[in-house]
Write an enzyme that holds these catalytic residues in place. Structure first.
Site, short mmCIF file in Angstrom:
data_model
loop_
_atom_site.label_atom_id
_atom_site.label_comp_id
_atom_site.label_asym_id
_atom_site.label_seq_id
_atom_site.Cartn_x
_atom_site.Cartn_y
_atom_site.Cartn_z
N ASP A 182 0.81 -1.19 -0.07
CA ASP A 182 -0.02 -0.02 -0.05
C ASP A 182 0.86 1.49 -0.13
O ASP A 182 2.09 1.03 0.30
CB ASP A 182 -0.79 0.11 1.31
CG ASP A 182 -1.54 1.24 1.44
OD1 ASP A 182 -2.46 1.58 0.64
OD2 ASP A 182 -1.70 1.91 2.47
N ASP A 207 0.04 5.34 1.00
CA ASP A 207 -0.15 6.17 2.09
C ASP A 207 -0.48 5.68 3.34
O ASP A 207 -1.12 4.71 3.74
CB ASP A 207 -1.37 7.08 1.86
CG ASP A 207 -1.45 8.02 0.59
OD1 ASP A 207 -0.61 8.38 0.35
OD2 ASP A 207 -2.49 7.64 -0.12
#
Length: 221
Positions: A17, A19
């Site tokens: 991922d 952020d």
């Protein structure tokens, strides 16, 4: 490190991922979303925790606000976020960790639109992956597993052969649904969300060992 030990088996690929996992853009995102929430009469304090880990359009759609076009609002938010990148930084050690990986064995899997993801990565001085799965690439975003399944397929491996680095509950659920192993990054957490998975505060305590049988993530000694 968490009390749950790091997985010791080799993995065919690592999926990240973005952020909150390899970069911290929370301050930027929350500034933009706070202004939007205030303009729509929402309680900012209770609303902000709902924005992380999912596509912007889904965040807006589930509010079911009268007279609001989720796609148009999400596009406007993305434009505002792309202008607000001054304080985006890497999660400690992430840059060196990613650069140590074979480029064909890792990918970024993000709920952000591709243009925003690319801008944020550049702002933090992060390497761009050979493969990125972004919001516009899948019909169903996190917590659906589609994004991780797509990334694994494009890397030529099965999702259960992947180690997923995540920070948000929606992403953790998506990785679990894809059958992948999860390692939770807690650098931006205010409260634990590891959900029974191994967890790391950042990447400074990790080493990469790439071999013919796969990639092992090991703790520095």
């Amino acid at each position: 490190m968490s009390e749950i030990p790091l997985p010791t088996r080799p993995f065919s690929a690592l999926l990240f991922d973005m952020d909150g996992t390899i970069i911290s853009s929370i301050a930027s995102a929350e500034r933009v979303w706070s202004r939007w929430a205030e303009a729509h009469g929402l309680d900012v304090t209770s609303f902000l925790p709902t924005i992380h880990g999912v596509q912007s359009v889904e965040t807006i759609r589930r509010l079911n606000l009268p007279g609001v076009d989720p796609k148009a609002e999400a596009a406007a938010i993305t434009r505002a976020e792309m202008e607000d990148v001054g304080d985006i930084t890497e999660i400690a050690g992430a840059r060196a960790f990613l650069k140590a990986l074979p480029p064909e064995r890792w990918a970024i899997v993000t709920s952000a639109p591709r243009a925003l993801a690319t801008r944020r990565l550049a702002a933090a001085g992060m390497p761009l992956p050979d493969l990125m799965v972004a919001a516009e690439d899948v019909r169903h975003g996190k917590p659906a597993p589609d994004c991780f399944l797509m990334a694994a397929e494009r890397l030529g491996v099965a999702a259960p052969e992947c180690l997923v680095f995540e920070d948000a509950p929606a992403g953790i659920q998506a990785a679990e649904a894809a059958g992948a192993t999860v390692l939770v990054v807690t650098a931006t957490h205010h409260r634990p969300v590891s959900a029974g998975h191994a967890a790391i505060p950042d990447y400074r305590g990790l080493l990469v060992e790439a071999a013919a049988d796969g990639i092992r993530v090991i703790a520095r000694t």
